[in-house]
Design a protein around this motif. Structure first.
Motif, mmCIF file in Angstrom:
data_model
loop_
_atom_site.group_PDB
_atom_site.id
_atom_site.type_symbol
_atom_site.label_atom_id
_atom_site.label_comp_id
_atom_site.label_asym_id
_atom_site.label_seq_id
_atom_site.Cartn_x
_atom_site.Cartn_y
_atom_site.Cartn_z
ATOM 1 N N SER A 47 -54.440 -12.081 -11.886
ATOM 2 C CA SER A 47 -53.213 -11.456 -12.388
ATOM 3 C C SER A 47 -52.609 -10.508 -11.345
ATOM 4 N N ASP A 48 -53.448 -9.872 -10.514
ATOM 5 C CA ASP A 48 -52.907 -9.020 -9.440
ATOM 6 C C ASP A 48 -52.063 -9.831 -8.464
ATOM 7 N N SER A 49 -52.457 -11.082 -8.212
ATOM 8 C CA SER A 49 -51.683 -11.952 -7.323
ATOM 9 C C SER A 49 -50.293 -12.216 -7.898
ATOM 10 N N LEU A 50 -50.257 -12.496 -9.189
ATOM 11 C CA LEU A 50 -48.971 -12.753 -9.835
ATOM 12 C C LEU A 50 -48.073 -11.525 -9.776
ATOM 13 N N LEU A 71 -47.810 -25.761 -9.391
ATOM 14 C CA LEU A 71 -49.226 -25.805 -9.780
ATOM 15 C C LEU A 71 -49.393 -25.091 -11.114
ATOM 16 N N ASP A 72 -50.063 -25.735 -12.032
ATOM 17 C CA ASP A 72 -50.324 -25.131 -13.337
ATOM 18 C C ASP A 72 -51.705 -24.481 -13.271
ATOM 19 N N VAL A 73 -51.711 -23.207 -12.909
ATOM 20 C CA VAL A 73 -52.967 -22.493 -12.669
ATOM 21 C C VAL A 73 -53.119 -21.389 -13.713
ATOM 22 N N PRO A 74 -54.246 -21.361 -14.403
ATOM 23 C CA PRO A 74 -54.446 -20.284 -15.377
ATOM 24 C C PRO A 74 -54.642 -18.940 -14.677
ATOM 25 N N ALA A 75 -54.099 -17.896 -15.281
ATOM 26 C CA ALA A 75 -54.249 -16.541 -14.736
ATOM 27 C C ALA A 75 -55.525 -15.920 -15.281
ATOM 28 N N LEU A 76 -56.241 -15.267 -14.404
ATOM 29 C CA LEU A 76 -57.480 -14.598 -14.762
ATOM 30 C C LEU A 76 -57.255 -13.096 -14.646
ATOM 31 N N GLU A 77 -57.412 -12.389 -15.755
ATOM 32 C CA GLU A 77 -57.250 -10.935 -15.723
ATOM 33 C C GLU A 77 -58.627 -10.291 -15.714
ATOM 34 N N ARG A 78 -58.922 -9.652 -14.610
ATOM 35 C CA ARG A 78 -60.204 -8.969 -14.489
ATOM 36 C C ARG A 78 -60.025 -7.520 -14.935
ATOM 37 N N ARG A 79 -61.025 -6.972 -15.586
ATOM 38 C CA ARG A 79 -60.914 -5.635 -16.174
ATOM 39 C C ARG A 79 -61.579 -4.547 -15.344
ATOM 40 N N GLY A 80 -62.224 -4.881 -14.248
ATOM 41 C CA GLY A 80 -62.912 -3.887 -13.428
ATOM 42 C C GLY A 80 -61.956 -3.096 -12.562
ATOM 43 N N ASP A 82 -61.731 -3.434 -9.311
ATOM 44 C CA ASP A 82 -61.367 -4.172 -8.108
ATOM 45 C C ASP A 82 -59.940 -4.705 -8.207
ATOM 46 N N ILE A 83 -59.347 -4.953 -7.050
ATOM 47 C CA ILE A 83 -58.020 -5.563 -6.949
ATOM 48 C C ILE A 83 -58.220 -6.938 -6.321
ATOM 49 N N TRP A 84 -57.750 -7.973 -7.006
ATOM 50 C CA TRP A 84 -57.900 -9.349 -6.546
ATOM 51 C C TRP A 84 -56.514 -9.899 -6.203
ATOM 52 N N LEU A 85 -56.256 -10.076 -4.910
ATOM 53 C CA LEU A 85 -54.928 -10.497 -4.457
ATOM 54 C C LEU A 85 -54.856 -11.962 -4.032
ATOM 55 N N GLY A 86 -55.948 -12.683 -4.118
ATOM 56 C CA GLY A 86 -55.916 -14.100 -3.761
ATOM 57 C C GLY A 86 -55.609 -14.289 -2.293
ATOM 58 N N GLN A 87 -54.859 -15.339 -2.001
ATOM 59 C CA GLN A 87 -54.463 -15.631 -0.628
ATOM 60 C C GLN A 87 -52.991 -15.305 -0.438
ATOM 61 N N ILE A 88 -52.717 -14.521 0.555
ATOM 62 C CA ILE A 88 -51.336 -14.224 0.918
ATOM 63 C C ILE A 88 -51.100 -14.842 2.287
ATOM 64 N N PHE A 89 -50.178 -15.775 2.329
ATOM 65 C CA PHE A 89 -49.917 -16.549 3.540
ATOM 66 C C PHE A 89 -48.533 -16.160 4.062
ATOM 67 N N ILE A 90 -48.510 -15.413 5.155
ATOM 68 C CA ILE A 90 -47.245 -14.967 5.752
ATOM 69 C C ILE A 90 -46.730 -16.089 6.653
ATOM 70 N N LEU A 91 -45.590 -16.650 6.270
ATOM 71 C CA LEU A 91 -45.009 -17.772 6.995
ATOM 72 C C LEU A 91 -44.004 -17.330 8.043
ATOM 73 N N ASP A 92 -43.398 -16.170 7.839
ATOM 74 C CA ASP A 92 -42.317 -15.690 8.706
ATOM 75 C C ASP A 92 -42.725 -14.348 9.308
ATOM 76 N N ASN A 93 -43.082 -14.352 10.588
ATOM 77 C CA ASN A 93 -43.522 -13.116 11.238
ATOM 78 C C ASN A 93 -42.420 -12.071 11.343
ATOM 79 N N VAL A 94 -41.170 -12.489 11.254
ATOM 80 C CA VAL A 94 -40.065 -11.525 11.273
ATOM 81 C C VAL A 94 -40.160 -10.619 10.044
ATOM 82 N N ALA A 95 -40.626 -11.177 8.945
ATOM 83 C CA ALA A 95 -40.749 -10.416 7.700
ATOM 84 C C ALA A 95 -42.076 -9.668 7.600
#
Length: 162
Positions: A47-50, A71-80, A82-95
């Protein structure tokens, strides 16, 4: 995009996502097990990724998450803590600088909120993130599972390296 970039992206993308699907985007926020899951049904979206992808979009960054990519991916909400950000893929280095600033602010805000409600008995939460960037013809990866302060320093160094 040059051919080398297309080739590198093709090896990173899967689950029916093509280079054409991400043209014009600056960043992807993908499920945490995107590259290790064998099929779409086994993907896990934190859920942090979303929330992170929503903030990127609010800041005017051209971003897509798993839902945007079909992609139909279920969201998982963790209650601890921790922060779960998944994969962040930066495609544009200008940004990159603005993406790093938004990501850093998100992490600091989440940690600040959690520290106000935390008791002394609770351990400090960790941040879980896989960051990917295209640099010098390669896809560079940073897998991080640790404290937020160190991650913020690492992110600031990445921003300053560019």
């Amino acid at each position: 995009m040059n051919n080398d970039y297309n080739l590198n992206l093709t090896t990173e993308l899967q689950h029916g996502i093509s280079v054409d699907d991400i043209k014009g985007l600056q960043v992807l926020v993908l499920p945490e097990n995107f590259n290790s899951a064998y099929d779409k049904e086994s993907l896990i979206e934190a859920s942090d990724s979303l929330n992170m992808s929503k903030i990127f979009k609010e800041e005017g960054i051209k971003c897509a998450n798993s839902f945007d990519l079909g992609l139909d991916v279920p969201a998982l909400e963790r209650r601890g803590s921790d922060i779960w950000l998944g994969q962040i893929f930066i495609l544009d280095n200008v940004a990159l600088p603005i993406i790093i600033n938004v990501l850093t602010a998100f992490i600091q805000n989440k940690i600040s909120k959690k520290s106000k409600t935390k008791t002394n008995l609770e351990p400090e939460g960790k941040v879980h993130l896989e960051l990917k960037m295209h640099k010098n013809g390669n896809i560079n990866k940073l897998s991080y599972n640790g404290d937020s302060k160190t991650l913020v320093k690492v992110l600031q160094n990445l921003k300053n390296d560019d």
